[in-house]
Motif scaffolding. Structure first.
Motif, PDB file in Angstrom:
ATOM      1  N   PHE A 177       0.688  -1.172   0.177  1.00  0.00           N
ATOM      2  CA  PHE A 177       0.211  -0.281  -0.033  1.00  0.00           C
ATOM      3  C   PHE A 177       0.936   1.249  -0.036  1.00  0.00           C
ATOM      4  N   ASP A 178       2.117   1.214   0.703  1.00  0.00           N
ATOM      5  CA  ASP A 178       2.790   2.261   0.770  1.00  0.00           C
ATOM      6  C   ASP A 178       3.388   2.776  -0.776  1.00  0.00           C
ATOM      7  N   PHE A 179       3.880   1.802  -1.337  1.00  0.00           N
ATOM      8  CA  PHE A 179       4.440   2.376  -2.630  1.00  0.00           C
ATOM      9  C   PHE A 179       3.262   2.402  -3.736  1.00  0.00           C
ATOM     10  N   LEU A 180       2.057   2.054  -3.390  1.00  0.00           N
ATOM     11  CA  LEU A 180       0.906   2.442  -4.254  1.00  0.00           C
ATOM     12  C   LEU A 180       0.344   3.860  -4.040  1.00  0.00           C
ATOM     13  N   ASN A 181       0.916   4.457  -2.812  1.00  0.00           N
ATOM     14  CA  ASN A 181       0.377   5.654  -2.312  1.00  0.00           C
ATOM     15  C   ASN A 181       1.296   6.760  -2.893  1.00  0.00           C
ATOM     16  N   ASN A 182       2.273   6.478  -3.659  1.00  0.00           N
ATOM     17  CA  ASN A 182       3.201   7.652  -4.263  1.00  0.00           C
ATOM     18  C   ASN A 182       2.411   8.660  -5.089  1.00  0.00           C
ATOM     19  N   SER A 183       2.328   9.863  -4.898  1.00  0.00           N
ATOM     20  CA  SER A 183       1.416  10.725  -5.689  1.00  0.00           C
ATOM     21  C   SER A 183       2.519  11.923  -6.271  1.00  0.00           C
ATOM     22  N   GLU A 184       3.894  11.356  -6.838  1.00  0.00           N
ATOM     23  CA  GLU A 184       4.734  12.469  -7.051  1.00  0.00           C
ATOM     24  C   GLU A 184       4.517  12.368  -8.784  1.00  0.00           C
ATOM     25  N   PHE A 208      -0.500   7.392  -7.453  1.00  0.00           N
ATOM     26  CA  PHE A 208      -1.757   7.739  -6.718  1.00  0.00           C
ATOM     27  C   PHE A 208      -2.274   9.024  -7.096  1.00  0.00           C
ATOM     28  N   ILE A 209      -3.242   9.333  -7.898  1.00  0.00           N
ATOM     29  CA  ILE A 209      -3.831  10.575  -8.284  1.00  0.00           C
ATOM     30  C   ILE A 209      -4.941  11.257  -7.158  1.00  0.00           C
ATOM     31  N   LYS A 210      -4.506  12.576  -7.042  1.00  0.00           N
ATOM     32  CA  LYS A 210      -5.202  13.404  -6.388  1.00  0.00           C
ATOM     33  C   LYS A 210      -5.696  14.546  -7.036  1.00  0.00           C
TER      34      LYS A 210
END
Length: 254
Positions: A177-184, A208-210
């Motif tokens: 989950f941590d690496f999927l949370n990369n929003s760079e 990870f898109i915001k």
């Protein structure tokens, strides 16, 4: 889904590891992962607008995950929902070859898509932009909104992260989950040109898109070990509070 990263027969304990992000409009009606009431052997999230799914598995081990193929200039109106392909495969008791035949014969009826389908012992890939089903060899794969292993920044980064994770001693669901949370956001020079404009390419480039009304709504980790024990964890980010749906079961008739 808009990002599917998976290790297929590439880990000493798990014959299938999948780490995926679903990107969608925040207001699209959705049910989080659950055992479906109308199809009790299916586990996955459900799109309540079209009643299909983007990522699901059944108790026999049949698994399917779908991404859209990004091509804004070739969108067809009044065509079948792509999510029906996932549920159609899981409901079909015939072999994978018959589903592959169905995709070849009917794939062009749908808007652009990619689908990974099969079971932990034999996985296949099909895109209606390529038109030919492929039986996958053991390895590490990445799929976003182009063809399998297209060198988009999020695919390249995600595959690298997955390789590093499964190579180490600290492999875990939480680390996935941590690496999927990369929003760079990726550098402009590495962005693809899919016809949506540079600003949108930037917005869509992270794992990870915001964004204001669209982004990563959930992440899913699927593990199938060598004894056919399944772990399925979905982490939802919409509404704002994170919630997990976690399931463990053994495949039937294995």
């Amino acid at each position: 889904m808009c990002l599917i990263l998976f290790a297929y027969k590439a880990h000493p304990k798990y014959k299938l590891i999948v780490a995926a992000n679903r990107d969608e409009f925040y207001d699209r009606p959705t049910e989080t992962a659950h055992w479906w009431n109308d199809e009790e052997t299916i586990l996955g999230g459900k799109d309540l607008k079209e009643n299909g799914s983007w990522f699901a598995i059944n108790k026999l081990g049949r698994f399917a995950a779908l991404t859209n193929y990004r091509d804004p200039f070739n969108i067809k109106e009044n065509v079948p929902s792509r999510g029906a392909l996932v549920t159609g495969f899981l409901k079909n008791n015939n072999n994978d070859l018959s589903f592959s035949d169905y995709l070849v014969e009917n794939g062009k009826q749908f808007n652009g898509f990619n689908i990974i389908y099969g079971d932990p012992d034999e996985l296949c890939y099909y895109s209606n932009y390529q038109g030919k089903p492929t039986t996958l060899k053991p390895g590490i794969y990445g799929l976003s909104n182009a063809l399998l292993d297209a060198p988009w920044p999020k695919v390249a980064q995600g595959k690298k992260d997955l390789v590093n994770l499964i190579a180490g001693k600290d492999f875990s669901i939480e680390a996935s989950f941590d690496f999927l949370n990369n929003s760079e956001i990726a550098p402009d020079e590495k962005l693809p040109d899919t016809g949506v404009g540079m600003e949108k390419e930037r917005m869509l480039s992270p794992l990870f898109i915001k964004n204001t009304n669209y982004g990563t709504r959930c992440s899913t980790i699927l593990l199938v070990d060598n004894d056919d024990e399944v772990t399925f964890v979905e982490r939802s980010y919409v509404p704002k509070k994170e919630t997990d749906q976690s399931y463990q079961f053994r495949l039937n008739n294995r």
